[in-house]
Write an enzyme that holds these catalytic residues in place. Structure first.
Site: not given
Ligand SMILES: CC(C)(C)[C@H](NC(=O)Nc1cc(F)cc(F)c1)C(=O)N(CC(=O)NO)CC1CCCC1
Ligand SMILES: [Zn+2]
Length: 184
Positions: A155, A158
């Site tokens: 994050e 970003h």
């Molecule tokens: C892009 C996505 C695949 C949706 C990713 N989720 C995820 O990795 N798994 C997940 C999601 C849940 F809600 C609950 C859970 F236990 C597991 C995610 O939210 N992101 C956030 C994003 O794009 N922020 O900008 C990406 C992740 C990759 C590594 C850290 C954040």
């Molecule tokens: Zn992201």
């Protein structure tokens, strides 16, 4: 509340800019932004709701991903049995220290703003200390490791215009130092 149509996708300039610092006291607009970003994460992690609104279940969301070039990100990291490991709105976050030891998600990373799968290890620090302000403007300092640390690094990236695949080794996407922690 945000729907997937509100999430800015890769290619938009705002995802490659440095987000501007947030000033305190928070404006009503910034308070709403913080609330709406966290609301997206909460709703998206609820089975029924994410079905109903066709949301990708998210663990983190940064303001540039909803078109706002502001140094603010919401993080909601669930644990194994759905307890909450880390829930916070990070305002003006900085990584003030990180471990020499590396870590990567064994499954690689994705991003709510990147629709295609990009395989490879996103090598990050296994442990970090972040400094940020909460919505009340209080200065916080938190040490994180493993999955919560990965999410916060993703994050904060970003907010600096960095996307996860920028870190993947082009020639050897699954190369990683032997001392690194692979997080399952
Ligand atoms: C892009 C996505 C695949 C949706 C990713 N989720 C995820 O990795 N798994 C997940 C999601 C849940 F809600 C609950 C859970 F236990 C597991 C995610 O939210 N992101 C956030 C994003 O794009 N922020 O900008 C990406 C992740 C990759 C590594 C850290 C954040
Ligand atoms: Zn992201």
């Amino acid at each position: 509340m945000y729907l997937m149509k509100d999430i800015t996708r890769d290619g938009a300039k705002v995802l490659r800019e440095r987000a501007k610092p947030v000033t305190f006291p928070l404006s009503d607009e910034d308070k709403k932004l913080a609330h709406d970003m966290m609301a997206y994460l909460v709703i998206s992690q609820d089975e029924e709701q994410n079905e109903k609104y066709h949301l990708r279940p998210g663990v983190g969301l940064a303001a540039p991903q909803v078109g706002q070039s502001k140094a603010m990100a919401a993080v909601l990291v669930p644990g194994e049995n759905n307890e909450i490991l880390f829930k916070e709105v990070l305002i003006n976050p900085r990584i003030i220290s990180n471990s020499v030891q590396h870590a990567a998600l064994a499954e690689g990373e994705g991003c709510l703003s990147v629709d295609k799968d990009i395989p490879g290890y996103v090598v990050r620090a296994d442990r970090i200390t972040i400094a940020y302000q909460n919505e009340a403007g209080e200065h916080k300092k938190v040490r994180l490791k493993n999955y919560p640390a990965i999410v916060c690094q993703h994050e904060i990236d970003h907010l600096n215009g960095v996307l996860f695949y920028d870190h993947i080794n082009k020639e050897h996407p699954f190369s990683i130092d032997p001392n690194a922690v692979l997080i399952h």
